[in-house]
Scaffold this motif. Structure first.
Motif, PDB file in Angstrom:
ATOM      1  N   GLN A   1       2.007  -7.993  -3.895  1.00  0.00           N
ATOM      2  CA  GLN A   1       3.338  -8.526  -3.809  1.00  0.00           C
ATOM      3  C   GLN A   1       4.074  -7.690  -2.551  1.00  0.00           C
ATOM      4  OE1 GLN A   1       5.689  -9.003  -7.453  1.00  0.00           O
ATOM      5  NE2 GLN A   1       7.466  -9.079  -6.039  1.00  0.00           N
ATOM      6  N   LYS A   2       3.911  -6.527  -2.812  1.00  0.00           N
ATOM      7  CA  LYS A   2       4.748  -5.560  -2.156  1.00  0.00           C
ATOM      8  C   LYS A   2       4.086  -5.652  -0.468  1.00  0.00           C
ATOM      9  CE  LYS A   2       6.317  -0.642  -2.417  1.00  0.00           C
ATOM     10  NZ  LYS A   2       6.574   0.356  -3.211  1.00  0.00           N
TER      11      LYS A   2
ATOM     12  N   ALA B   1       5.961  -8.510   0.834  1.00  0.00           N
ATOM     13  CA  ALA B   1       7.133  -8.223   1.495  1.00  0.00           C
ATOM     14  C   ALA B   1       7.532  -7.403   2.699  1.00  0.00           C
ATOM     15  CB  ALA B   1       8.086  -7.563   0.181  1.00  0.00           C
ATOM     16  N   ILE B   2       6.334  -6.408   2.718  1.00  0.00           N
ATOM     17  CA  ILE B   2       6.399  -5.623   4.016  1.00  0.00           C
ATOM     18  C   ILE B   2       6.170  -6.352   5.022  1.00  0.00           C
ATOM     19  CG2 ILE B   2       4.954  -3.682   5.200  1.00  0.00           C
ATOM     20  CD1 ILE B   2       4.660  -2.296   2.236  1.00  0.00           C
ATOM     21  N   ALA B   3       4.992  -7.366   5.006  1.00  0.00           N
ATOM     22  CA  ALA B   3       4.438  -8.124   6.124  1.00  0.00           C
ATOM     23  C   ALA B   3       5.270  -9.233   6.331  1.00  0.00           C
ATOM     24  CB  ALA B   3       3.156  -8.450   5.715  1.00  0.00           C
ATOM     25  N   GLY B   4       6.373  -9.502   5.721  1.00  0.00           N
ATOM     26  CA  GLY B   4       7.146 -10.794   5.793  1.00  0.00           C
ATOM     27  C   GLY B   4       6.759 -11.936   5.598  1.00  0.00           C
TER      28      GLY B   4
ATOM     29  N   ARG C   1      -3.040 -11.206   8.971  1.00  0.00           N
ATOM     30  CA  ARG C   1      -1.857 -11.943   9.529  1.00  0.00           C
ATOM     31  C   ARG C   1      -1.906 -11.929  11.231  1.00  0.00           C
ATOM     32  NH1 ARG C   1       3.795  -9.085   9.486  1.00  0.00           N
ATOM     33  NH2 ARG C   1       2.810  -8.110  11.074  1.00  0.00           N
TER      34      ARG C   1
ATOM     35  N   LEU D   1      -1.889  -7.205   7.158  1.00  0.00           N
ATOM     36  CA  LEU D   1      -1.384  -7.236   8.668  1.00  0.00           C
ATOM     37  C   LEU D   1      -2.505  -7.353   9.370  1.00  0.00           C
ATOM     38  CD1 LEU D   1       0.545  -3.714   8.314  1.00  0.00           C
ATOM     39  CD2 LEU D   1       1.678  -6.063   8.477  1.00  0.00           C
TER      40      LEU D   1
END
Lengths: 493, 493
Positions: B202-203, B206-209, B168, B165
């Motif tokens: 990978q998860k 998915a969380i961070a889009g 990002r 995050l």
């Protein structure tokens, strides 16, 4: 061969027994003496660095040396959340039962990511969350067997984050079916809530990559005691849709952080349905009260929600952390599941079991259901209800004190254990009592005799007295009020 | 007036003392008797539901009744991670010191989201993470005072999620400065890693889009013992850039989950720099070993990383959960900070202190630094190194056993405490030993005498023997091998 070079024994059952008994006495003495410590730590930033060495010791040290440092160096830096004179934030309950459950969890020290890694951990969690759902009279759809189920998250922040992720996954797939491209969907997905919702929703949006401008915050005011207005919410949604937003998540709160406001769940549920949104109900604080029939009406409308959470670690005697989250249809798994080869096993492959790793952000998880189980068994439903009612009685008592003293005013009516009040400023006070009450707050807190915190409601600096500690009795509430009155007298002199 | 209707006392110091002493004896007896339980629970899915009532009791129950249920209903459903015969996954260490720290944390039960909520909790965490960074010889930039610092996350999954995050947030802002629109950036941000990286990345994506197709996975094989090839990584990045991707996050691993592979950090660090990416090093398992000089070279190149994490709860005697994460420049705060009015306080407003709420996903947090502090003090650096070395010695011993039995083969050279091996199939075996070894695994585990898990390497079903339990001694490793040999003999008969 033998046991050459094995170093110190990290666990020897008899040494463990001896040292752990010493720690029990240390903690029991702490609870016995807790009123002798300043409630809010009085240390200055950086105090501990000057007291501890800059590196780990090369050789093992004795437990007695560690205990001596705890007494002289750590305890002065602790703000005592379990003190009966702690009235800040919302409470974070400890209890004998909760502590015993924590001990056992730490002792077994299993990592329950999948059913197979300790079936009892997963199964006890499903059972105690059904128990708690029944105490709260949640609809059957939130229970296992009713196409839903509960999971223990660490905090309400994590609970909100995972349901937001689940809702996002659902919204993306629905909008794709309508022919929209993923990038367009992601830029338009919008979250709706009130300005009283906990900041964890904003953080959840940041985590999930929801653009900050797509978090639509509906203002509240004293006319509804800071509950969100359904008409204002509907209007905001209609405006958003006109602007091209894709509203997908609506959050209502039962017991807001600032003032314990209760949003109108039933009306919000209808609105969420009309707009095809996921409806989440955050009852982190006040959920506990709803195990009492006289408070249960605050949850009316929860049957229209997709998910619901409350923190048993706040006001239900379960040591931190234990945030219970229930979902109706489990979209969590589609948002959060990963199945690498090294975690595969027969029970999971056959889809026979719950694997909680797919219901949360972390992989590993502690055996937290033990403490909730201990709490429900050792107190019983009747004991838990008495516990809540006693705090509400104390809060009413404090509310009465405020009403009786004309120098003070209540900012909102009291609903649960929180009283929002302030010392009234002069009518010509340039900052409308902010400095006055900030000074009162600091005077009270720096005395070490009690601890309260503040918020701002409609621009008004407000003192928050949150009653809900496991050791708090009438005498503590009475003394707190007396201290506040005395400091006010000094301040107004 | 008085204390009417207060219900049961949730904490009475003397009742607490009595019951907690009982729990100490229960847990000490558990460790004493731990070898008498089947290592892997032998229950079937749904076993507990038939043993417990469908709802919480209305009235309080006695602790002795709870204890009786734990013995008869919970313990049979526990897979005993602390058993000396538990060799599955990677270890999750318990220790006397770690347990004492957990007890004290649960006893104080503070919620340390901001410095003010218990200065000792924040400050001890900054200090012990500097201690641990020094044991690992991390560069100064990872320490407080060196423009970086450490934080305890619950798990490596959370550590990876928060740095992803942060990266990002940084990448979005950098690309915006280059004139790209946010929606375009979000659709093109790409993460690079190897096929051996833990599924938590990978998860995290998915969380961070991060779109799944933007997680670029570089294959590995036995030619590098499953470490990623820098040339292959560079090629993948060049290809991605040509396709219009915006690579922003590169993850390397020291001690992969399947086979303890060690990625070439220095080369990866150079590549990350060339492409302007955040470089994260995940040493969740093998990081602990790097406190020993003879293993420290596996971290060479970590000085080029932006962030580094290792799980003290895996192999460094700190009860679950304790994942240590260090960052060089704290971009975490810009990604995760929220400051609602009700959490504001003087120390935070003056920017004098660390508020760990802004370094993690949850708001609330336990006083987890206590257990790490207890572990480092009660074992000393020398004790911790001996502890690691003993396990590595045992792993070498087991590796020797496998080499000596021609029916078995090693799949990769052993580096730390993990041995990857299998029973050799016949050359014409239709599924290349999968059924054979799966049957061997199940035979061994269903005996209850030991527990191992599996993985797949280059399509080959592989048994994993992970040695690292706090109670594991030579005799347990020897017995485990003997059982594996016996079951193999039966199977091959």
């Amino acid at each position: 061969m033998g046991e050459a070079n094995i170093g110190p024994k990290p666990i020897d059952a008899e040494e463990f027994r001896k040292h752990a008994h010493e720690m029990v006495d240390f903690i029991a003495d702490y609870y016995r003496d807790i009123e002798s410590f300043p409630v809010r730590s009085q240390v200055s930033p950086g105090y501990l660095k000057t007291l501890l060495p800059p590196a780990a010791p090369e050789d093992p040290e004795a437990l007695e040396d560690v205990f001596a440092d705890i007494q002289s160096k750590i305890i002065p830096g602790v703000t005592h959340w379990q003190s009966p004179n702690f009235f800040g934030y919302y409470p974070s309950n400890s209890s004998t039962a909760g502590f015993l459950g924590e001990m056992l969890s730490a002792g077994l020290n299993i990592v329950g990511f999948s059913w197979i890694t300790s079936p009892a951990a997963t199964e006890l969690e499903t059972i105690v969350l059904d128990w708690l759902a029944k105490l709260l009279k949640l609809p059957d759809e939130f229970l296992f067997g009713g196409n839903g189920g509960g999971v223990i998250q660490g905090t309400a922040s994590e609970a909100v984050a995972v349901v937001l992720l689940a809702a996002r996954t659902r919204a993306i797939s629905e909008n794709k079916r309508k022919g929209l491209a993923e990038a367009e969907i992601l830029s338009k997905l919008a979250v709706y809530t009130s300005d009283q919702t906990h900041s964890c929703l904003q953080k959840g949006c940041a985590i999930a990559g929801i653009p900050l401008e797509n978090l639509v915050i509906v203002p509240t005011d004293s006319s509804t005691n800071y509950a969100v207005s359904p008409a204002a919410m509907r209007q905001a949604l209609e405006d958003g849709v006109k602007q091209g937003l894709l509203p997908f998540f609506l959050c209502g709160t039962v017991g807001t952080t600032s003032s314990s406001a209760v949003d109108p769940l039933s009306a919000l549920g209808d609105i969420a349905k009309d707009f095809g949104m996921w409806f989440h109900v955050d009852a982190a604080y006040a959920g506990s009260a709803c195990i009492c029939p006289e408070f249960r009406h605050h949850l009316d409308g929860v049957e229209k929600a997709d998910s619901f959470n409350m923190n048993a670690h706040k006001w239900l005697l379960t040591n931190f952390d234990c945030s219970a989250l229930w979902v109706k249809v489990n979209h969590l798994v589609s948002a959060l599941s990963t199945t690498p080869e090294y975690l595969r096993n027969k029970a999971s492959d056959l889809n026979q079991v719950v694997d909680y790793k797919d219901w949360q952000i972390p992989l590993g998880r502690r055996f937290r259901s033990l403490k909730l189980w201990f709490v429900m068994r050792m107190n019983g439903a009747s004991g838990l209800r008495s516990y809540i009612r006693n705090h509400v009685r104390l809060a009413k008592r404090f509310e009465g004190f405020v009403r009786e003293d004309p120098r003070f005013q209540l900012l909102v009516p009291r609903t649960f254990g929180l009283i929002c009040f302030r010392l009234k400023p002069e009518s010509d006070d340039p900052d409308n009592g902010r400095t006055l009450n900030l000074t009162l707050l600091e005077a009270v807190n720096s005395s070490g005799r009690m601890f309260i915190t503040h918020t701002v409601l409609s621009g008004v600096y407000t003192l928050r007295m949150a009653i809900g500690g496991p050791l708090t009795q009438d005498k503590h509430v009475d003394a707190a009020w007396k201290l506040i009155q005395e400091e006010a007298t000094t301040l107004l002199r």
